[in-house]
Design an enzyme around this catalytic site. Sequence first.
Site, PDB file in Angstrom:
ATOM      1  N   THR A   1       0.772  -1.331   0.018  1.00  0.00           N
ATOM      2  CA  THR A   1      -0.063   0.094   0.158  1.00  0.00           C
ATOM      3  C   THR A   1       0.881   1.291  -0.051  1.00  0.00           C
ATOM      4  O   THR A   1       1.874   1.456   0.599  1.00  0.00           O
ATOM      5  CB  THR A   1      -0.876  -0.047   1.250  1.00  0.00           C
ATOM      6  OG1 THR A   1      -1.806  -0.988   1.205  1.00  0.00           O
ATOM      7  CG2 THR A   1      -1.907   1.145   1.341  1.00  0.00           C
TER       8      THR A   1
ATOM      9  N   PHE B   1       1.341   4.993   1.054  1.00  0.00           N
ATOM     10  CA  PHE B   1       0.711   6.102   1.661  1.00  0.00           C
ATOM     11  C   PHE B   1       1.423   7.388   1.287  1.00  0.00           C
ATOM     12  O   PHE B   1       2.614   7.481   0.890  1.00  0.00           O
ATOM     13  CB  PHE B   1       1.335   5.886   2.828  1.00  0.00           C
ATOM     14  CG  PHE B   1       0.362   4.605   3.788  1.00  0.00           C
ATOM     15  CD1 PHE B   1       0.830   3.279   3.388  1.00  0.00           C
ATOM     16  CD2 PHE B   1      -0.648   4.857   4.512  1.00  0.00           C
ATOM     17  CE1 PHE B   1       0.197   2.267   4.034  1.00  0.00           C
ATOM     18  CE2 PHE B   1      -1.421   3.678   5.100  1.00  0.00           C
ATOM     19  CZ  PHE B   1      -0.629   2.571   4.864  1.00  0.00           C
TER      20      PHE B   1
HETATM   21  O1  PRE Z   1      -7.120  -0.378   8.157  1.00  0.00           O
HETATM   22  C1  PRE Z   1      -6.080  -0.105   8.226  1.00  0.00           C
HETATM   23  O2  PRE Z   1      -5.490  -0.813   9.078  1.00  0.00           O
HETATM   24  C2  PRE Z   1      -5.572   0.955   7.688  1.00  0.00           C
HETATM   25  O3  PRE Z   1      -4.367   1.378   7.579  1.00  0.00           O
HETATM   26  C3  PRE Z   1      -6.249   1.161   6.113  1.00  0.00           C
HETATM   27  C4  PRE Z   1      -5.649   0.254   4.877  1.00  0.00           C
HETATM   28  C5  PRE Z   1      -6.383   1.098   3.618  1.00  0.00           C
HETATM   29  O4  PRE Z   1      -7.105   1.940   3.580  1.00  0.00           O
HETATM   30  O5  PRE Z   1      -5.970   0.543   2.653  1.00  0.00           O
HETATM   31  C6  PRE Z   1      -4.327   0.430   4.668  1.00  0.00           C
HETATM   32  C7  PRE Z   1      -3.366  -0.504   4.270  1.00  0.00           C
HETATM   33  C8  PRE Z   1      -4.158  -1.774   3.955  1.00  0.00           C
HETATM   34  O6  PRE Z   1      -4.164  -1.933   2.334  1.00  0.00           O
HETATM   35  C9  PRE Z   1      -5.639  -2.119   4.401  1.00  0.00           C
HETATM   36  C10 PRE Z   1      -6.176  -1.093   4.950  1.00  0.00           C
END
Ligand code: PRE
Length: 414
Positions: free
Chosen positions: A287, A289
């Site tokens: 992911t 950020f």
């Molecule tokens: O729910 C979490 O733990 C988050 O940080 C959010 C979140 C997102 O929004 O994509 C972040 C990373 C992962 O892909 C899954 C969830």
Amino acid sequence: MQSFAPFSSLDLKSLTRLTPNPTRLLLQCASVSHDASNPTAAQLPAQASRRYEWQSACAILASKVVSQQQDTEKSDAVNGHPSLDLVPVKSNSAPALPKPLTIADLSPAPMHGSQLRVAYQGVPGAYSEAAAGKAYPKCEAIPCDQFEVAFQAVELWVADRAVLPVENSLGGSIHRNYDLLLRHRLHIVGEVQLPVHHCLLALPGVRREHLRRVISHPQALSQCEHTLTQMGLTVAREAVDDTAGAAEYIAANALRDTAAIASARAAELYGLKVMADGIQDDSSNVTRFVMLAREPIIPRTDRPFKTSIVFAHEKQGTSVLFKVLSAFAFRDISLTKIESRPHRGCPIRIVGDADTGATAKHFEYLYYIDFEASMAEARAQNALSEVQEFTSFLRVLGSYPMDMTPWAPSSPQD
Ligand SMILES: O=C(O)C(=O)C[C@]1(C(=O)O)C=C[C@@H](O)C=C1
């Protein structure tokens, strides 16, 4: 990294009453796209006269970069490292004199090692908290119950930065945050790529056959869809606000028929057991950020930078998009993202010149582009001035250092 209970918008309202500088808070609070009385300098107009202003702004930024580079070169000649120790060392007998401001004081570049306050959405144990820790290793992580609250926490000076997910290698873009980037005035000042390693968590003693549902953040549910089915877990899936919040909910309500998809750290924090480890459908699940701040950073040319923009044009059709893409292609600038978002019914304020003033315009679609160049580079400045000619609305969301961490499959430690 420290952790706390999440901030909600109510907490932020009470905090604003404590602020020493209410005017500043009010200014910071103003929303961009809905507020017809409040022009935003970050929105770039189409008119040529405004183009001149934008080019001058680029020139100022570029000259700051040059002077910064010259400072670095001077200090390099002395000891081989860029030095910030140009302030005379204070002797015990001399009175404490105010320290001159340095470029580092003016730039919100990451202050590794100091207690930077970083807002994220979720509760402790969420991947966003891990991303905050990766971006700013010694930060004080501030949990927020919604993405919007994380934006406001920075705007209201409760936090110094926000770290928000914008894109996942399996699930694609997190559209909510793109919409919020446009509505708020924060600047992207960095990015981090976080390998996401999901676990299936339940209360100790719970077995798979006891499970009636799996709960998690919608992105996490979609990132584990096939693996759950392969495991024979065809039970109900329910979306909650964040992965660690799902784990906390199971623990708080002693739910023996429910499992959560979350991190191993969430299992530790909320006393759950890891039933299955690494359940993401793809081992290269990552992911992305972005880090947000109230002020942009000064773009540089001594390391790879990325720039994020959003633009729109009143007349639809392929030719505008083609022209915009060619502005980058002719300068050999690689794009790492292009995304269109429907934007009907919500006008955007366009700041005009003295004659035209500000007008609200409707656009059917907004286009988000990330490209691999710094705004301190002439080719990026030239590409953007061309894009500005072809479009009715253009905003630079940020020009920031690229996360160059080499890719590796996600592991339980991540
Ligand atoms: O729910 C979490 O733990 C988050 O940080 C959010 C979140 C997102 O929004 O994509 C972040 C990373 C992962 O892909 C899954 C969830």
